[in-house]
Design a protein around this motif. Structure first.
Motif, mmCIF file in Angstrom:
data_model
loop_
_atom_site.group_PDB
_atom_site.id
_atom_site.type_symbol
_atom_site.label_atom_id
_atom_site.label_comp_id
_atom_site.label_asym_id
_atom_site.label_seq_id
_atom_site.Cartn_x
_atom_site.Cartn_y
_atom_site.Cartn_z
ATOM 1 N N ASP A 261 -7.358 -5.849 4.343
ATOM 2 C CA ASP A 261 -6.224 -5.043 4.813
ATOM 3 C C ASP A 261 -5.359 -5.960 5.676
ATOM 4 O O ASP A 261 -5.787 -6.414 6.742
ATOM 5 N N ARG A 262 -4.167 -6.241 5.200
ATOM 6 C CA ARG A 262 -3.334 -7.257 5.861
ATOM 7 C C ARG A 262 -1.913 -6.757 6.095
ATOM 8 O O ARG A 262 -1.242 -6.321 5.171
ATOM 9 N N LYS A 263 -1.452 -6.843 7.309
ATOM 10 C CA LYS A 263 -0.069 -6.512 7.633
ATOM 11 C C LYS A 263 0.795 -7.767 7.458
ATOM 12 O O LYS A 263 0.346 -8.886 7.703
ATOM 13 N N THR A 264 2.037 -7.563 7.016
ATOM 14 C CA THR A 264 2.983 -8.673 6.947
ATOM 15 C C THR A 264 4.171 -8.316 7.832
ATOM 16 O O THR A 264 4.154 -7.291 8.527
ATOM 17 N N ASP B 251 0.837 -1.199 0.000
ATOM 18 C CA ASP B 251 0.000 0.000 0.000
ATOM 19 C C ASP B 251 0.875 1.253 0.000
ATOM 20 O O ASP B 251 1.568 1.553 0.979
ATOM 21 N N ASP C 90 2.690 -2.999 4.987
ATOM 22 C CA ASP C 90 1.233 -2.915 5.024
ATOM 23 C C ASP C 90 0.728 -3.228 3.622
ATOM 24 O O ASP C 90 1.127 -2.581 2.647
ATOM 25 N N THR C 91 -0.136 -4.221 3.512
ATOM 26 C CA THR C 91 -0.591 -4.662 2.200
ATOM 27 C C THR C 91 -2.116 -4.722 2.151
ATOM 28 O O THR C 91 -2.800 -4.712 3.181
ATOM 29 N N ARG D 148 0.644 4.046 2.822
ATOM 30 C CA ARG D 148 1.268 3.837 4.121
ATOM 31 C C ARG D 148 2.768 3.600 4.008
ATOM 32 O O ARG D 148 3.534 4.017 4.880
ATOM 33 N N TYR D 149 3.185 2.947 2.923
ATOM 34 C CA TYR D 149 4.594 2.567 2.864
ATOM 35 C C TYR D 149 5.509 3.729 2.498
ATOM 36 O O TYR D 149 6.620 3.833 3.039
#
Length: 247
Positions: A230-233, A141, A237-238, A144-145
């Motif tokens: 909405d998924r964090k790794t 994203d 942030d993805t 955010r990134y």
């Protein structure tokens, strides 16, 4: 798109990501999304060294992997001798038998630098899917990134595998504001950060996306979005997108 991971880098990548990613959870995440659509055949793009493939095969699913790196495929094939891995480019491949579902994992969409790359990829996905087939993919994203890397020029990730500590020291630079293009430089170390004992260097040009961009590309290529997650790794942030092929 170049051969992203030569032999040495493929082995280092494989060792580090055993700690970065819980592959049981990663498989469960994607499989849960897949089973909502009950696909009979699955293609994973960006199958890498075959860690998720191993879980699909163990669960007797009709799975194939595709990757651009022959070095990655070599490791994946050793890990999964009974599995089919194809060497190919996500922008231009042709399956003998179309798939019911195609997943693009590990933020492989980051290597689609130009709009033509993205258009070619979505067009290729559409042509290699059966009617009502689905695609599932993740992307970094941009909203955010980009603020994160502007505030954190150097990012260090550590992993431990087979009694050794591996460290990756990453530096990011925004090279184009038009398509949110980033230049990524990474240095890899074993056991400690010591610039006299760097075990590998990695240089990549990558792209991050806004959600609106991806939604528009999918619309233009006749995909209907089913779900946005909405998924964090471990590092990014993805968003994960589930979309269905429209007739």
């Amino acid at each position: 798109m170049i051969n992203l991971y030569p032999d040495e880098m493929a082995e280092i990548y494989d060792a580090m990501y055993q700690s970065f990613i819980d592959y049981d959870k990663e498989y469960a995440f994607y499989n849960n999304l897949l089973q909502k659509n009950e696909p009979k055949s699955i293609l994973e793009i960006g199958s890498g060294t075959g860690n998720i493939a191993k879980r699909f095969i163990e669960n007797h699913q009709n799975y194939r992997g595709l990757d651009f790196s022959t070095s990655m495929i070599t490791i994946a094939q050793k890990r999964n001798p009974d599995c089919e891995f194809l060497h190919g480019d996500m922008r231009d491949f042709n399956l003998e038998k179309k798939a019911d579902a195609i997943i693009i994992t590990s933020r492989s969409t980051s290597y689609l630098i130009t709009n033509n790359d993205i258009n070619d990829t979505f067009n290729c996905l559409y042509n290699n899917l059966n009617p009502n087939g689905i695609i599932i993919f993740d992307f970094i994203d941009a909203n955010r990134y980009i603020p994160f890397i502007k505030e954190n020029k150097t990012v260090i990730h550590s992993a431990r595998h087979k009694g050794h500590s591996y460290l990756r020291k990453s530096d990011w630079e925004i090279s184009s504001h038009d398509n949110f293009i980033l230049e990524w430089t990474a240095k890899y170390y074993k056991d400690k950060i010591d610039n006299t004992t760097i075990i590998a260097n990695d240089y990549s040009t990558v792209r991050v996306f806004t959600l609106n961009e991806i939604q528009l590309f999918l619309y233009l290529h006749n995909f209907e979005i089913q779900e946005i997650i909405d998924r964090k790794t471990y590092a990014f942030d993805t968003f994960v997108i589930v979309a269905k092929k429209k007739s």
